[in-house]
Design a protein around this motif. Structure first.
Motif, PDB file in Angstrom:
ATOM      1  N   TYR A  60      38.581  14.760   5.560  1.00  0.00           N
ATOM      2  CA  TYR A  60      38.983  13.966   6.724  1.00  0.00           C
ATOM      3  C   TYR A  60      39.554  14.838   7.851  1.00  0.00           C
ATOM      4  CZ  TYR A  60      38.447   9.946   3.642  1.00  0.00           C
ATOM      5  OH  TYR A  60      37.938   8.989   2.794  1.00  0.00           O
ATOM      6  N   ASN A  61      39.677  16.140   7.598  1.00  0.00           N
ATOM      7  CA  ASN A  61      40.222  17.031   8.613  1.00  0.00           C
ATOM      8  C   ASN A  61      39.150  17.419   9.625  1.00  0.00           C
ATOM      9  OD1 ASN A  61      42.611  16.946   7.214  1.00  0.00           O
ATOM     10  ND2 ASN A  61      42.338  18.922   6.225  1.00  0.00           N
ATOM     11  N   ALA A  62      39.523  17.407  10.896  1.00  0.00           N
ATOM     12  CA  ALA A  62      38.572  17.764  11.955  1.00  0.00           C
ATOM     13  C   ALA A  62      38.367  19.274  12.031  1.00  0.00           C
ATOM     14  CB  ALA A  62      39.069  17.237  13.303  1.00  0.00           C
ATOM     15  N   MET A 186      54.455  15.983  23.030  1.00  0.00           N
ATOM     16  CA  MET A 186      54.454  16.223  21.590  1.00  0.00           C
ATOM     17  C   MET A 186      53.448  17.329  21.284  1.00  0.00           C
ATOM     18  SD  MET A 186      54.352  12.282  20.178  1.00  0.00           S
ATOM     19  CE  MET A 186      54.995  10.961  21.212  1.00  0.00           C
ATOM     20  N   HIS A 187      53.382  17.722  20.010  1.00  0.00           N
ATOM     21  CA  HIS A 187      52.309  18.600  19.546  1.00  0.00           C
ATOM     22  C   HIS A 187      51.091  17.746  19.199  1.00  0.00           C
ATOM     23  CE1 HIS A 187      55.836  21.158  18.776  1.00  0.00           C
ATOM     24  NE2 HIS A 187      55.004  22.179  18.855  1.00  0.00           N
ATOM     25  N   ARG A 188      49.909  18.332  19.347  1.00  0.00           N
ATOM     26  CA  ARG A 188      48.723  17.681  18.819  1.00  0.00           C
ATOM     27  C   ARG A 188      48.700  17.849  17.308  1.00  0.00           C
ATOM     28  NH1 ARG A 188      47.418  19.837  23.642  1.00  0.00           N
ATOM     29  NH2 ARG A 188      46.726  21.838  22.806  1.00  0.00           N
ATOM     30  N   HIS A 189      48.010  16.943  16.616  1.00  0.00           N
ATOM     31  CA  HIS A 189      47.978  16.982  15.152  1.00  0.00           C
ATOM     32  C   HIS A 189      47.280  18.253  14.685  1.00  0.00           C
ATOM     33  CE1 HIS A 189      47.404  15.806  10.973  1.00  0.00           C
ATOM     34  NE2 HIS A 189      48.231  14.809  11.185  1.00  0.00           N
ATOM     35  N   GLN A 190      47.851  18.902  13.682  1.00  0.00           N
ATOM     36  CA  GLN A 190      47.326  20.212  13.268  1.00  0.00           C
ATOM     37  C   GLN A 190      45.975  20.130  12.560  1.00  0.00           C
ATOM     38  OE1 GLN A 190      49.185  22.241   9.989  1.00  0.00           O
ATOM     39  NE2 GLN A 190      50.211  20.392   9.262  1.00  0.00           N
ATOM     40  N   PHE A 191      45.628  18.970  11.986  1.00  0.00           N
ATOM     41  CA  PHE A 191      44.372  18.872  11.238  1.00  0.00           C
ATOM     42  C   PHE A 191      43.411  17.799  11.759  1.00  0.00           C
ATOM     43  CE2 PHE A 191      46.969  20.610   7.613  1.00  0.00           C
ATOM     44  CZ  PHE A 191      46.337  21.835   7.582  1.00  0.00           C
ATOM     45  N   ARG A 192      43.953  16.628  12.119  1.00  0.00           N
ATOM     46  CA  ARG A 192      43.075  15.482  12.379  1.00  0.00           C
ATOM     47  C   ARG A 192      43.145  15.020  13.837  1.00  0.00           C
ATOM     48  NH1 ARG A 192      44.793  15.435   7.402  1.00  0.00           N
ATOM     49  NH2 ARG A 192      46.778  14.388   7.784  1.00  0.00           N
ATOM     50  N   ASN A 193      42.048  14.331  14.238  1.00  0.00           N
ATOM     51  CA  ASN A 193      41.979  13.824  15.612  1.00  0.00           C
ATOM     52  C   ASN A 193      41.519  12.367  15.651  1.00  0.00           C
ATOM     53  OD1 ASN A 193      39.293  13.980  14.961  1.00  0.00           O
ATOM     54  ND2 ASN A 193      38.698  15.261  16.701  1.00  0.00           N
ATOM     55  N   CYS A 194      41.646  11.656  14.503  1.00  0.00           N
ATOM     56  CA  CYS A 194      41.109  10.297  14.431  1.00  0.00           C
ATOM     57  C   CYS A 194      41.960   9.436  13.512  1.00  0.00           C
ATOM     58  CB  CYS A 194      39.670  10.349  13.917  1.00  0.00           C
ATOM     59  SG  CYS A 194      38.878   8.727  13.815  1.00  0.00           S
ATOM     60  N   LYS A 227      36.589   6.216  17.979  1.00  0.00           N
ATOM     61  CA  LYS A 227      36.806   7.240  16.963  1.00  0.00           C
ATOM     62  C   LYS A 227      37.069   8.571  17.660  1.00  0.00           C
ATOM     63  CE  LYS A 227      33.919   5.254  13.311  1.00  0.00           C
ATOM     64  NZ  LYS A 227      32.756   5.471  12.408  1.00  0.00           N
ATOM     65  N   ASN A 228      37.775   9.457  16.960  1.00  0.00           N
ATOM     66  CA  ASN A 228      38.058  10.812  17.469  1.00  0.00           C
ATOM     67  C   ASN A 228      38.726  10.790  18.844  1.00  0.00           C
ATOM     68  OD1 ASN A 228      36.750  12.003  15.156  1.00  0.00           O
ATOM     69  ND2 ASN A 228      34.796  11.510  16.134  1.00  0.00           N
ATOM     70  N   PHE A 229      39.597   9.807  19.053  1.00  0.00           N
ATOM     71  CA  PHE A 229      40.340   9.711  20.311  1.00  0.00           C
ATOM     72  C   PHE A 229      41.301  10.880  20.462  1.00  0.00           C
ATOM     73  CE2 PHE A 229      44.209   8.151  22.520  1.00  0.00           C
ATOM     74  CZ  PHE A 229      43.658   7.874  23.769  1.00  0.00           C
ATOM     75  N   GLY A 230      41.728  11.431  19.318  1.00  0.00           N
ATOM     76  CA  GLY A 230      42.758  12.473  19.305  1.00  0.00           C
ATOM     77  C   GLY A 230      44.002  11.945  18.600  1.00  0.00           C
ATOM     78  N   MET A 231      44.822  12.856  18.139  1.00  0.00           N
ATOM     79  CA  MET A 231      46.055  12.462  17.468  1.00  0.00           C
ATOM     80  C   MET A 231      47.191  13.403  17.830  1.00  0.00           C
ATOM     81  SD  MET A 231      45.283  11.132  13.599  1.00  0.00           S
ATOM     82  CE  MET A 231      47.073  10.977  13.384  1.00  0.00           C
ATOM     83  N   LEU A 232      48.379  12.825  17.867  1.00  0.00           N
ATOM     84  CA  LEU A 232      49.595  13.594  18.123  1.00  0.00           C
ATOM     85  C   LEU A 232      50.426  13.690  16.857  1.00  0.00           C
ATOM     86  CD1 LEU A 232      50.541  11.911  21.509  1.00  0.00           C
ATOM     87  CD2 LEU A 232      49.595  14.208  21.230  1.00  0.00           C
ATOM     88  N   GLU A 233      51.241  14.728  16.791  1.00  0.00           N
ATOM     89  CA  GLU A 233      52.206  14.903  15.703  1.00  0.00           C
ATOM     90  C   GLU A 233      53.554  14.479  16.259  1.00  0.00           C
ATOM     91  OE1 GLU A 233      52.658  16.481  11.759  1.00  0.00           O
ATOM     92  OE2 GLU A 233      51.204  17.579  12.949  1.00  0.00           O
ATOM     93  N   ALA A 234      54.141  13.422  15.715  1.00  0.00           N
ATOM     94  CA  ALA A 234      55.360  12.846  16.297  1.00  0.00           C
ATOM     95  C   ALA A 234      56.628  13.385  15.641  1.00  0.00           C
ATOM     96  CB  ALA A 234      55.313  11.325  16.186  1.00  0.00           C
ATOM     97  N   THR A 235      56.585  14.645  15.206  1.00  0.00           N
ATOM     98  CA  THR A 235      57.743  15.280  14.574  1.00  0.00           C
ATOM     99  C   THR A 235      58.734  15.784  15.612  1.00  0.00           C
ATOM    100  OG1 THR A 235      56.312  15.962  12.751  1.00  0.00           O
ATOM    101  CG2 THR A 235      58.415  17.080  12.928  1.00  0.00           C
ATOM    102  N   ILE A 236      58.217  16.236  16.746  1.00  0.00           N
ATOM    103  CA  ILE A 236      59.015  16.684  17.895  1.00  0.00           C
ATOM    104  C   ILE A 236      58.578  15.854  19.093  1.00  0.00           C
ATOM    105  CG2 ILE A 236      59.677  18.637  19.357  1.00  0.00           C
ATOM    106  CD1 ILE A 236      60.314  19.193  16.458  1.00  0.00           C
ATOM    107  N   ILE A 237      59.532  15.212  19.760  1.00  0.00           N
ATOM    108  CA  ILE A 237      59.201  14.393  20.936  1.00  0.00           C
ATOM    109  C   ILE A 237      60.139  14.755  22.080  1.00  0.00           C
ATOM    110  CG2 ILE A 237      58.914  12.056  21.855  1.00  0.00           C
ATOM    111  CD1 ILE A 237      58.728  11.060  18.961  1.00  0.00           C
ATOM    112  N   VAL A 238      59.574  15.269  23.152  1.00  0.00           N
ATOM    113  CA  VAL A 238      60.352  15.596  24.357  1.00  0.00           C
ATOM    114  C   VAL A 238      60.188  14.451  25.352  1.00  0.00           C
ATOM    115  CG1 VAL A 238      60.712  17.278  26.196  1.00  0.00           C
ATOM    116  CG2 VAL A 238      59.861  18.041  23.972  1.00  0.00           C
ATOM    117  N   THR A 239      61.300  13.947  25.882  1.00  0.00           N
ATOM    118  CA  THR A 239      61.251  12.781  26.776  1.00  0.00           C
ATOM    119  C   THR A 239      62.050  13.017  28.050  1.00  0.00           C
ATOM    120  OG1 THR A 239      61.113  11.307  24.853  1.00  0.00           O
ATOM    121  CG2 THR A 239      61.680  10.292  26.955  1.00  0.00           C
ATOM    122  N   ASP A 240      61.438  12.695  29.182  1.00  0.00           N
ATOM    123  CA  ASP A 240      62.136  12.646  30.463  1.00  0.00           C
ATOM    124  C   ASP A 240      62.828  11.287  30.524  1.00  0.00           C
ATOM    125  OD1 ASP A 240      62.983  12.365  33.065  1.00  0.00           O
ATOM    126  OD2 ASP A 240      61.081  12.968  33.974  1.00  0.00           O
TER     127      ASP A 240
END
Length: 301
Positions: A60-62, A186-194, A227-240
């Motif tokens: 399942y990893n892109a 945020m960071h983009r997901h390290q493995f998946r995009n869907c 499908k394959n819209f992209g994914m974010l990693e929500a471990t670090i979130i910077v907010t204005d």
């Protein structure tokens, strides 16, 4: 050595440590030790199950792990922004409080917890707001995570970090990477995009409520979520904290996450971004791979 050079050297050393732990030799050595320990403890079945799980997930990893491509942005402003770094630990999920390795004068650290007896040198221990007491531990954490503008009105920016992340460097330049039209990074997901693949990984790892996850993405699919819209990693979130679109996204995220009852916030996030006519690129400004970001050290649960 001036402060800038000192911070740069810390990040270089941390990156060396990260690269070492991701090297083929180190990873292979860990696998051998794990196999040896499992054989000693007669946990061969557990070991085999883990190997099968990893094999099932890999399809399942892109892509394989990427280097983090974050580029440091420097501000021309004289005055440093006032930043609140915060995390939330409930139900003793992360038992050890990870103290920041480096602390700067413009950044304050806040730990929201249901155990206010915790002691910390750098984190200001904060009681959970009374309005979250009705939630379970997962929802308590996500409420804090998604409501920085409610919690830190006296600050310019906030940076949420999961409880298993140790801050290794100055985080100030992260706020300069924000896209002004979204106000969230945020960071983009390290493995998946869907997300359609992500829920299958959740099923394998037994994370969240798969029945609800399936219902959730089926609803998204009917609305045209691609499908394959992209994914974010929500471990670090910077907010204005002054950005209206940031508040819109975070508020929508909370509503969508809680209404789905799936207990996996990543799935709702991508949908909310798409529903508000944004792209992953509008948010994924911290790089391709959190786990190779020299500003942090992530302890795997």
């Amino acid at each position: 050595m001036n402060e800038v050079d000192y911070i740069k050297k810390i990040e270089e050393l941390n990156l060396e440590n990260i690269n070492l732990k991701n090297s083929r030799e180190y990873v292979a050595g860990k696998k051998i030790i794990r196999m040896r320990d499992s054989i000693k403890k007669l946990k061969i079945i557990t070991l085999v199950k883990k190997m099968i799980e990893n094999k099932r997930i890999s399809k399942y990893n892109a892509h394989g792990q990427l280097d983090n491509d974050y580029k440091v942005n420097v501000s021309t402003k004289q005055e440093l922004p006032k930043i609140a770094v915060y995390t939330c630990i409930t139900g003793n999920y992360d038992k050890e409080i990870l103290e920041p390795f480096l602390k700067t004068s413009n950044i304050d650290y806040f730990l929201y917890t249901d155990n206010t007896q915790n002691k910390s040198v750098n984190w200001k221990i904060k009681e959970l707001p009374s309005n979250v007491s009705k939630y379970n531990n997962i929802l308590k954490n996500r409420y804090i995570k998604m409501h920085p503008q409610e919690l830190f009105s006296k600050y310019d920016y906030s940076i949420y970090i999961d409880g298993n992340v140790k801050v290794m460097s100055d985080l100030t330049d992260l706020v300069y990477s924000l896209n002004e039209k979204t106000g969230v990074s945020m960071h983009r997901h390290q493995f998946r995009n869907c997300i359609y693949n992500e829920i299958e990984v959740c099923k394998i790892k037994k994370k969240g409520n798969y029945k609800k996850l399936k219902e959730q993405v089926e609803r998204y699919k009917k609305e045209g979520f691609p499908k394959n819209f992209g994914m974010l990693e929500a471990t670090i979130i910077v907010t204005d904290l002054k950005n209206k679109n940031a508040k819109l996204i975070l508020d929508n995220w909370w509503k969508e996450f809680t209404s789905s009852e799936s207990l996996r916030d990543q799935i709702a996030l991508q949908y909310v971004i798409w529903k508000n006519n944004f792209k992953i690129e509008d948010f994924g400004n911290l790089g391709n791979n959190l786990y190779r970001n020299p500003k942090f050290r992530v302890n795997i649960h």
